[in-house]
Design a protein around this motif. Structure first.
Motif, PDB file in Angstrom:
ATOM      1  N   UNK A   9       0.821  -1.212   0.000  1.00  0.00           N
ATOM      2  CA  UNK A   9       0.000   0.000   0.000  1.00  0.00           C
ATOM      3  C   UNK A   9       0.853   1.260   0.000  1.00  0.00           C
ATOM      4  N   UNK A  10       1.905   1.282   0.818  1.00  0.00           N
ATOM      5  CA  UNK A  10       2.746   2.479   0.890  1.00  0.00           C
ATOM      6  C   UNK A  10       3.540   2.684  -0.400  1.00  0.00           C
ATOM      7  N   UNK A  11       4.018   1.581  -1.002  1.00  0.00           N
ATOM      8  CA  UNK A  11       4.744   1.716  -2.265  1.00  0.00           C
ATOM      9  C   UNK A  11       3.811   2.226  -3.353  1.00  0.00           C
ATOM     10  N   UNK A  12       2.581   1.696  -3.407  1.00  0.00           N
ATOM     11  CA  UNK A  12       1.617   2.163  -4.398  1.00  0.00           C
ATOM     12  C   UNK A  12       1.266   3.618  -4.156  1.00  0.00           C
ATOM     13  N   UNK A  13       1.151   4.009  -2.893  1.00  0.00           N
ATOM     14  CA  UNK A  13       0.881   5.413  -2.580  1.00  0.00           C
ATOM     15  C   UNK A  13       2.024   6.307  -3.062  1.00  0.00           C
ATOM     16  N   UNK A  14       3.254   5.847  -2.873  1.00  0.00           N
ATOM     17  CA  UNK A  14       4.408   6.607  -3.367  1.00  0.00           C
ATOM     18  C   UNK A  14       4.392   6.688  -4.891  1.00  0.00           C
ATOM     19  N   UNK A  15       3.985   5.590  -5.544  1.00  0.00           N
ATOM     20  CA  UNK A  15       3.913   5.596  -7.001  1.00  0.00           C
ATOM     21  C   UNK A  15       2.840   6.560  -7.493  1.00  0.00           C
ATOM     22  N   UNK A  16       1.727   6.644  -6.778  1.00  0.00           N
ATOM     23  CA  UNK A  16       0.675   7.600  -7.145  1.00  0.00           C
ATOM     24  C   UNK A  16       1.202   9.027  -7.031  1.00  0.00           C
ATOM     25  N   UNK A  17       1.944   9.279  -5.936  1.00  0.00           N
ATOM     26  CA  UNK A  17       2.513  10.615  -5.762  1.00  0.00           C
ATOM     27  C   UNK A  17       3.490  10.952  -6.886  1.00  0.00           C
TER      28      UNK A  17
END
Length: 478
Positions: free
Chosen positions: A30-38
């Motif tokens: 989840x955190x990696x995907x959130x970073x990718x969204x950013x």
């Protein structure tokens, strides 16, 4: 190792979905995907800007054909070819006071939006990018900016927005696929690292705790700490120390319970025997024989101490959980009763000072508190009377004071005895831990501590030394 009871007592791993490992894995993804969204948000805006700049650059190159002609006009066939190369419907070159157009035979149609690449900002670019991705009907857009050949000229191009949108969706899919791969690889690396460094050692700690709870006296249930110097290593060592202390305490309590059972039987019979001996000693005390009269008090005192010892032993062994029956009463009157019952010498050399205010009314169990104060007061009296190393008879005083502080009742018992030895202070309120007399078993302070704890409080040593000892009782009033 499971205790008796089979698999019911065995340590069981939690379900995979709710385990700490699964939560770490999902959180990492989840955190990696959130970073990718950013990262994706500004990236898609940048992708759109580059796409439009490329179309504008093609239009700028196509406009050079106009400069090669004497009249600034091109044929219709050449115009179509230039527009196809520039992926444009129409191209306009503007100067300060002139304007040239490259257009095919067909009219481009209505323009749905216009974008000036000379005046942009990150927020505007991000908003325009997501507006383009939002589903809507196909439209033409007009893009204009400064010419790369001559910054003083303005280049305009009218293009179909749909190819740009399709390219943006393709870019987004590539970013999504790459993000999924990166997040899964990162999550697995983090997962295995955390599993080896944290989850696996914590499972050992948890398993040891479960097994120790089922059979605390089994040495195999205690954890063997590792040599780690971090927080988990500290937790393992502290758990091992706690398990060792608890196991030792439980073994001691087991032996004391067995001893207590045996002593309760012996004490019951011994008290009956001593009662008879006490009656005989009372008869001897009134004898006319001078020698008998001289020895009778010593005999009576020895029997009285033996009776008190057996009574205290029976009370301590038979008491499991002390029932508290609260009522309101004046504490000063209770202290007076205790002072009359603690066994002070009759010659008056030991003073009992009741410093409790007459109007101090408390809410507690009167009988149990009397018992606690009696044990503490008697211990203080015996500490003064039994002082060694003195040729004259010992004298001194015991003072009782009380009050309230922050809604809690406190009672101080101060004596002028010799103070407490340093080596017994930690075991002062444990059974058989300390006695103020050489023949005592150290039950009085333990019983008093149990009574005060049953009232929601505790006993502490405020001060001790050659000038005396001060104990403080703290009780919760409900």
């Amino acid at each position: 190792m499971a205790a008796e009871g089979g698999d019911d007592n065995a340590y069981k791993l939690p379900p995979a979905v709710t385990s700490l490992s699964a939560r770490l894995l999902m959180l990492t993804v989840a955190f990696v995907m959130l970073a990718e969204v950013a990262i994706f948000v500004p990236s898609i805006a940048r992708f759109r800007l580059v796409f439009l700049e490329e179309r504008l650059a093609k239009a700028d190159l196509a406009s050079l054909a106009l400069e090669a002609t004497p009249d600034g006009m091109v044929s219709e066939a050449l115009a179509r070819s230039l527009l196809e190369q520039a992926d444009s419907r129409a191209i306009v070159i503007r100067g300060a006071d002139w304007r040239r157009l490259i257009q095919g035979s067909a009219i481009p149609g209505e323009v749905g939006a216009a974008f000036d690449l000379r005046r942009t900002s990150p927020l505007v670019l991000i908003g325009d990018a997501f507006a383009a991705l939002w589903p809507h009907t196909r439209r033409l857009i007009r893009v204009f900016g400064a010419s790369q050949q001559d910054p003083g000229l303005i280049v305009e191009t009218i293009i179909d927005e749909q190819p740009m949108v399709e390219a943006m969706y393709g870019y987004a899919r590539r970013i999504l696929n790459l993000s999924i791969v990166i997040s899964l690889v990162t999550a697995m690396l983090v997962y295995f690292s955390l599993y080896w460094l944290m989850v696996r050692p914590m499972r050992r700690v948890t398993q040891s705790m479960v097994e120790f709870r089922h059979d605390p006296e089994d040495p195999a249930s205690a954890i063997v700490p590792s040599a780690r110097s971090d927080e988990i290593g500290t937790a393992q060592r502290e758990l091992a120390a706690m398990q060792s202390e608890l196991a030792q305490s439980l073994r001691q309590k087991t032996r004391l319970a067995e001893l207590g059972t045996a002593m309760s039987k012996i004490s019951h019979d011994l008290r009956n025997i001593l009662a008879t001996a006490q009656l005989v000693s009372d008869r001897i005390a009134i004898s006319d024989d001078p020698e008998v009269s001289r020895l009778a008090p010593r005999l009576s005192g020895a029997i009285d101490r033996a009776v008190d010892l057996t009574s205290d032993t029976l009370k301590f062994v038979q008491t499991d959980e002390i029932p508290i029956r609260r009522s309101r009463f004046a504490l000063g009157a209770l202290v007076e009763e205790v002072g009359a019952s603690v066994g002070r010498p009759e010659d008056g050399r030991l003073a009992w000072h009741n410093e409790v205010a007459d109007d101090l009314v408390i809410n507690a169990d009167r009988e149990q508190l009397f018992r606690a104060l009696m044990n503490l007061g008697r211990n203080a009296v015996q500490a003064i009377v039994g002082q060694t190393g003195r040729t004259e008879k010992s004298s001194g005083s015991v003072a009782i004071s009380a009050g309230r502080n922050e809604g809690r009742l406190w009672i101080d018992i101060a004596d002028s005895g010799p103070g407490l030895p340093e080596d017994i202070r930690d075991d002062l309120f444990k059974a058989f831990g300390f006695s103020s007399t050489s023949g005592g078993m150290g039950l009085g302070l333990a019983i008093a501590n149990d009574i005060v704890r049953a009232h929601g409080g505790g006993i502490e040593v405020v001060a001790t030394g050659a000038e005396g000892t001060r104990l403080r009782l703290r009780l919760a009033e409900i």
